[in-house]
Design an enzyme around this catalytic site. Structure first.
Site, PDB file in Angstrom:
ATOM      1  NE  ARG A  21       2.077  29.928  63.454  1.00  0.00           N
ATOM      2  CZ  ARG A  21       1.941  29.516  64.714  1.00  0.00           C
ATOM      3  NH1 ARG A  21       2.670  30.062  65.665  1.00  0.00           N
ATOM      4  NH2 ARG A  21       1.095  28.555  65.007  1.00  0.00           N
ATOM      5  CG  ASN A  39       0.008  32.668  64.350  1.00  0.00           C
ATOM      6  OD1 ASN A  39       0.159  33.016  63.187  1.00  0.00           O
ATOM      7  ND2 ASN A  39      -0.431  31.473  64.691  1.00  0.00           N
TER       8      ASN A  39
END
Length: 799
Positions: A21, A39
């Site tokens: 990320r 996520n």
């Protein structure tokens, strides 16, 4: 910003816990894209991005080629969407509980070079000599995670909230700073807010706490004066001591129990100190220094002197298991101990899993360790060090655990079954979970012969199930070994009753072969000829009381046919033949020659000296054979086609091993003996290398031993090559007669380098494609994968 395109991007693979990320955030930010990233549990990572088409296409291209090294992208899907909302920022959103068929979590990752530099930097007080240093691309993962999605609150780091006052940047500031490599890293901490080590004496009394320099100084002094220290790490605890002192190692062996000769692994601070004594190939170097940091079996040089490694580390073997440091505490300890090898072996009593809780560690290791270096961060899942060896450029996994689990194997065909479980065989066990067309093996469990190991298997299997967010009703079947009395078979029956689903026993060697086929991407409509060689496997639909272990199988994914095998040999006394190879030799000679002629060889070889009860035991063996009176099969005398038993018996004949003290020892010592030999010094082909006449082999070897011009090392080397050629010849004949282009090798004997590479050469020279293991362990640790594949076809047939 001019917006002419809004896209939803879904990425599946190992994309959590690898700095993915933060990588996506900074990449999108550098290109000028806005939107959000989140996520989605085990469904991967989702992005909604806005920008012009050129920028978005550039972003997708860069994701594929600039991704973090430890990540793995299985698929990227891009969908244009209509979104009236215009985003003027880019953000990482709170994770959601997505449910998918993948597992996005990586294994535990060795400390990175950047974190090592920070740990050495005296100006970074919060990180200087701090053993739990980590960042977005390194540190513990699998062993800390309780559930997905991967966020700190769902790991064992939940007990250590980020500090807000440390200098020059607090941990919460680093976590929130997109220019910092700890941006959205979940398992890092510092000396202000994180876990710490304490040193205890043998009576579990505290000696030093929190003062890491004093702890390291005292621990190193104790190691250097010969003490055994229990050191808690990422996935469990190690027993650590000097590797150059016979007395210290013998003390460790005695305290561990049932560890008379079994080799220990070494940890070394760098590979330079091994250059004079070991052969280290480019592939082995790459593996040793990779983020996985496995134990790699390195071959000794023939002229090695081993001034800093005792022969008691790996008695009678030609290779030693070696690993490099993979966490901060390892590097710090070597700073104080110096550039010397240390024994780093699993901190447990033999056959019992490592304890994880500090109080349990004291109880289990109280009579083994002289001191305890323990930390206060919980370990949610234990994970032993992974072990492998390299055959030229091919990896042979022996123990697949830390650094590999929970990575999955994608099957080369579609599967509609939502989920299923496999419990493995009984020795060197792993369990496995099926999730559509992915199989996820558990970490190494071990021999399921004790309650503690049984509970470990259950815990590991259901942790994997929970990470995959599998509902009970999604589990459609259980698979196990075909052997009816294995403890794992009984466990499978319990699970079958619990979930009210069918149980499918899968023949041992067929399971070996199915794993081999899947990792080599064999298509559904193809067949292979498999050479399946190991110590023991239950024979399905057996007409005689025979244990399999040297088989030629014709296999598709749904059925197998036995098309060849080693000549069956009696095992008078059953499993005692595996511990005392002299019993196996006596059994073979009695069947081949009869009692009177066999007695001549018994006297010549003085077999009685290598039987536990001497001459009385030899007479009992003869009497039991006489009682059978040539009527076979006989209910009291099992027969075996086991390749492992043949290797054990040759090992005994050549003086390499007369009593097995750990699994595989006779064959491993035989390989060590053969490594010092030259097969060309044995002029004749061994007549007994024909699979159907293997008993003649032992008479050949006895004749060679009587020739004073030929040494045992040369005979051992010749044997390994000739029996390999015998298997290759039978497999090639079967493949030609059935017009099958693939010949593969599987089973525990495939770890033997000479045996494996000889078969490979013979098969390839004959024009066939050779299949070998590289991802799935050839031994019993890979069985659970094949069990699930076999179960898929049994389930589909019933439906």
């Amino acid at each position: 910003m001019k917006i002419n395109r809004t896209v939803e991007i879904n990425i599946i693979g190992i994309v959590q816990g690898v700095g993915f990320r933060p990588f996506l955030f900074n990449l999108a930010r550098s290109i000028g894209l806005n939107g959000y990233i989140l996520n989605r549990g085990n469904a991967g990572v989702r992005l909604l991005l806005q920008g012009n088409s050129t920028e978005i296409e550039q972003f997708i291209k860069d994701v594929k080629f600039k991704k973090p090294n430890i990540s793995f992208i299985e698929s990227i899907s891009v969908k244009d969407i209509e979104d009236s909302l215009e985003y003027d920022t880019l953000e990482i959103r709170k994770s959601e509980q997505g449910r998918g068929i993948s597992l996005t979590l990586p294994p535990d990752i060795a400390i990175c070079d950047d974190c090592l530099r920070d740990m050495r930097d005296t100006n970074l007080k919060k990180y200087h000599n701090y053993p739990f240093i980590a960042c977005a691309v390194c540190g513990p993962r699998f062993t800390t995670v309780k559930e997905l999605p991967y966020d700190r609150v769902r790991t064992t780091m939940k007990e250590f909230p980020f500090c807000s006052e440390a200098e020059p940047q607090s941990c919460i500031e680093e976590y929130s700073d997109f220019n910092n490599r700890r941006f959205h890293a979940q398992t890092f901490a510092c000396s202000v807010c994180g876990p710490n080590y304490s040193l205890y004496n043998q009576n579990s009394e505290l000696i030093i706490t929190d003062q890491i320099e004093k702890i390291l100084e005292e621990t190193s002094k104790r190691i250097l004066k010969g003490e055994i220290i229990a050191i808690k790490g990422i996935g469990g605890v190690h027993l650590v001591c000097l590797a150059d002192n016979d007395d210290i190692i013998l003390k460790l062996r005695k305290r561990k129990g049932k560890r008379k000769n079994k080799p220990f692994a070494l940890m070394v601070p760098n590979l330079n100190i091994l250059q004079d004594d070991f052969i280290i190939s480019d592939m082995e170097n790459e593996l040793l220094t990779s983020f996985r940091r496995p134990i790699v079996l390195l071959e000794r040089k023939k002229d090695a002197h081993f001034s800093n490694i005792s022969e008691q580390v790996a008695p009678g073997l030609n290779n030693v298991g070696v690993m490099l440091p993979y966490s901060g505490i390892h590097y710090l300890l070597f700073d104080y101990v110096g550039d010397i090898p240390l024994i780093y072996t699993s901190g447990n009593k033999s056959s019992i899993p490592m304890s994880l809780d500090n109080e349990d560690i004291f109880r289990q290791l109280g009579d083994i360790a002289d001191a305890f270096l323990l930390h206060n961060r919980p370990i949610f899942q234990r994970a032993d060090d992974s072990v492998l060896r390299v055959h030229d450029t091919t990896v042979k996994l022996i123990r697949r655990s830390r650094g590999y689990v929970p990575e999955y194997l994608s099957l080369p065909f579609e599967v509609s079954i939502p989920a299923a479980l496999a419990v493995g065989p009984e020795l060197a066990v792993t369990g496995a979970v099926l999730r559509k067309n992915r199989i996820l093996p558990t970490q190494h469990i071990g021999n399921v012969t004790h309650l503690e190991t049984y509970e470990f298997l259950n815990n590991a299997l259901f942790h994997m199930k929970n990470l995959l967010q599998i509902k009970d009703e999604e589990i459609k079947f259980i698979t196990c070994d075909a052997h009816p009395v294995f403890i794992t078979t009984k466990y499978a029956k319990e699970l079958s009753l619990k979930f009210d689903i069918p149980i499918y026993p899968i023949q041992h060697h067929f399971a070996h072969t199915l794993g081999l086929m899947a990792e080599n991407d064999i298509h559904l409509d193809k067949e292979i000829i498999a050479i399946a060689t190991d110590g023991v496997g239950y024979a399905e639909n057996k007409k005689i009381n025979t244990i399999w272990g040297g088989e030629i199988l014709k296999c598709s994914y749904d059925v197998y046919e036995r098309v060849g095998a080693l000549e069956p040999q009696p095992m008078i006394g059953g499993d005692r033949c595996t511990k005392y190879p002299a019993r196996m030799l006596a059994s073979i000679l009695l069947r081949k020659l009869g009692i009177e002629e066999a007695r001549v060889y018994f006297n010549q070889l003085n077999i009685k000296k290598d039987l536990e009860y001497g001459n009385d035991e030899l007479n009992a063996i003869i009497a039991q054979w006489q009682e059978a009176n040539g009527k076979f099969p006989h209910k009291n005398i099992p027969f075996t086609t086991s390749t492992g038993r043949i290797f054990d018996t040759v090992s005994y004949l050549l003086g390499a091993c007369n009593v097995k003290t750990y699994r595989g020892e006779p064959a491993m010592r035989l390989e060590a003996l053969a490594s010092r030999g030259n097969p060309d010094n044995v002029p004749l082909t061994l007549k007994g290398s024909s699979l159907s006449n293997i008993s003649t082999l032992f008479l050949d070897i006895i004749d060679l031993l009587n020739d004073k011009q030929i040494i045992k090392e040369d005979i051992a080397s010749k044997f390994q090559i000739e029996i390999a050629k015998g298997f290759a010849k039978e497999a090639i004949f079967a493949a030609k007669s059935k017009n099958i282009p693939y010949i593969g090798l599987t089973g525990g004997v495939a770890y033997n380098y000479s045996f494996s590479t000889t078969i490979k050469k013979e098969v390839q020279d004959a024009g066939f494609q050779f299949l070998e293991h590289n991802l799935v362990p050839p031994g019993d640790a890979g069985i659970s994968i094949g069990q699930l594949i076999g179960g898929i076809y049994k389930y589909q047939k019933e439906k």
